[in-house]
Design a protein around this motif. Structure first.
Motif, short mmCIF file in Angstrom:
data_model
loop_
_atom_site.label_atom_id
_atom_site.label_comp_id
_atom_site.label_asym_id
_atom_site.label_seq_id
_atom_site.Cartn_x
_atom_site.Cartn_y
_atom_site.Cartn_z
N PRO A 63 11.96 -40.73 103.16
CA PRO A 63 12.42 -40.60 101.78
C PRO A 63 12.45 -39.15 101.35
O PRO A 63 11.75 -38.30 101.92
N PHE A 64 13.28 -38.85 100.35
CA PHE A 64 13.35 -37.50 99.80
C PHE A 64 13.05 -37.56 98.31
O PHE A 64 13.21 -38.59 97.67
N GLY A 65 12.63 -36.43 97.76
CA GLY A 65 12.34 -36.36 96.34
C GLY A 65 11.02 -35.68 96.04
O GLY A 65 10.81 -35.20 94.93
N SER A 66 10.13 -35.63 97.05
CA SER A 66 8.83 -34.99 96.86
C SER A 66 8.73 -33.72 97.69
O SER A 66 9.41 -33.58 98.71
N VAL A 117 19.98 -31.83 96.07
CA VAL A 117 20.12 -30.38 96.28
C VAL A 117 18.91 -29.80 97.01
O VAL A 117 19.06 -29.14 98.05
N ARG A 118 17.72 -30.02 96.45
CA ARG A 118 16.53 -29.44 97.09
C ARG A 118 16.34 -29.97 98.50
O ARG A 118 16.08 -29.18 99.44
N PHE A 122 16.09 -27.71 102.10
CA PHE A 122 14.88 -27.61 102.91
C PHE A 122 14.99 -28.36 104.23
O PHE A 122 14.29 -28.02 105.19
N VAL A 123 15.89 -29.34 104.30
CA VAL A 123 16.19 -29.94 105.61
C VAL A 123 16.80 -28.89 106.52
O VAL A 123 16.44 -28.76 107.69
N VAL A 124 17.74 -28.10 105.99
CA VAL A 124 18.36 -27.05 106.80
C VAL A 124 17.33 -25.98 107.15
O VAL A 124 17.27 -25.51 108.30
N ARG A 125 16.54 -25.58 106.19
CA ARG A 125 15.53 -24.56 106.50
C ARG A 125 14.57 -25.05 107.58
O ARG A 125 14.22 -24.31 108.50
N LYS A 159 26.48 -31.95 93.01
CA LYS A 159 27.47 -31.77 94.06
C LYS A 159 28.12 -30.39 93.96
O LYS A 159 28.47 -29.79 94.98
N GLY A 160 28.28 -29.89 92.75
CA GLY A 160 28.74 -28.51 92.60
C GLY A 160 27.72 -27.53 93.17
O GLY A 160 28.08 -26.56 93.86
N ALA A 161 26.44 -27.80 92.92
CA ALA A 161 25.38 -26.95 93.48
C ALA A 161 25.36 -27.04 95.00
O ALA A 161 25.16 -26.03 95.69
N LEU A 162 25.59 -28.23 95.54
CA LEU A 162 25.58 -28.40 96.99
C LEU A 162 26.73 -27.62 97.63
O LEU A 162 26.55 -27.01 98.70
#
Length: 250
Positions: A63-66, A117-118, A122-125, A159-162
């Motif tokens: 899961p994502f969000g934390s 977005v976050r 951080f997945v890429v990092r 989505k604009g931020a992404l």
């Protein structure tokens, strides 16, 4: 387009567009690790379907969000793959809607930005020490990033931020030959849209009418675009937002 010997991560890969992407990359030869947040049965069904067709896939609960979710994902990825590294990262997991301006709460705003977005950032990092040179990153954006959609204002803003994140990552990772792109679907016939689209003749007619290609998009339409960007043929495309709306709303 052969992806033999490649390892791919597809977040949110158990249903809808994510499932179609996981299936397509596996069909093209990649070993696919797909993540899911809640629906274990759907994830296992996706893996079983891929394996039935001769592909290789692994499902991970992620899961994502934390804070720390991306690090925990990569730790699980390393354990599941024997530290195989990764060649293709597809950020597909996301929250698909949000409230309008009057109904939006700060908690909802924070949640949708955390997941949409976050988490991709951080997945890429987290991927960087594992991501091979000349690898691929594909972020699943949306056609709403280029139009005003005040009824889903926070979602559209994510989505604009992404898309902006995509451009920055393309420059940051370019020296390693890694391409980074966004793919922006329009209305796609998935479970997310089923409630208002499927079986609703008026909605189906409207969704068809706004596409220049005269039909409603399917998950494999988007998966085909991702597969191109993930392949060797996509080596010279980076920093872009690839429209996968069927020329909707132009």
């Amino acid at each position: 387009m052969s992806l033999q010997g490649k390892h791919a991560l597809v977040t949110g890969g158990s249903r809808g567009i994510g499932r179609a992407i996981a299936e397509r990359l596996a069909h093209d030869g990649a070993t696919v690790v797909l993540t899911y947040a809640r629906d274990h049965a759907a994830a296992e069904d996706t893996v079983a379907g891929i394996e039935k067709k001769g592909g290789t896939a692994i499902a991970l609960h992620a899961p994502f969000g934390s804070h720390g979710d991306a690090d925990r994902l990569w730790q699980a990825y390393d354990e599941a793959t024997g530290r195989a590294g990764v060649d293709i990262v597809v950020n597909n997991a996301g929250i698909g809607r949000s409230s309008d301006l009057e109904g939006l709460t700060e908690d909802e705003f924070d949640e949708v930005f955390a997941v949409n977005v976050r988490a991709p950032l951080f997945v890429v990092r987290g991927a960087l020490p594992r991501l091979r040179d000349h690898g691929r990153v594909v972020n699943i954006s949306s056609g709403v990033s280029r139009v005003a959609k005040p009824d889903i204002i926070a979602y559209a803003a994510t989505k604009g931020a992404l898309d902006n994140l995509t451009r920055n990552l393309a420059v940051a990772l370019g020296p390693r030959g890694i391409t980074v792109n966004s793919v922006a679907p329009g209305i796609i016939d998935t479970d997310v849209n089923a409630g208002w689209l499927r079986g609703n003749a008026e909605a189906e007619q409207w969704a068809t009418s706004i596409s220049a290609l005269g039909r409603i998009g399917q998950p494999d339409d988007v998966a085909a675009v991702v597969a191109f960007l993930a392949s060797e043929d996509g080596r010279w495309v980076s920093g872009g937002v690839v429209d996968a709306t069927g020329a909707s709303g132009l």
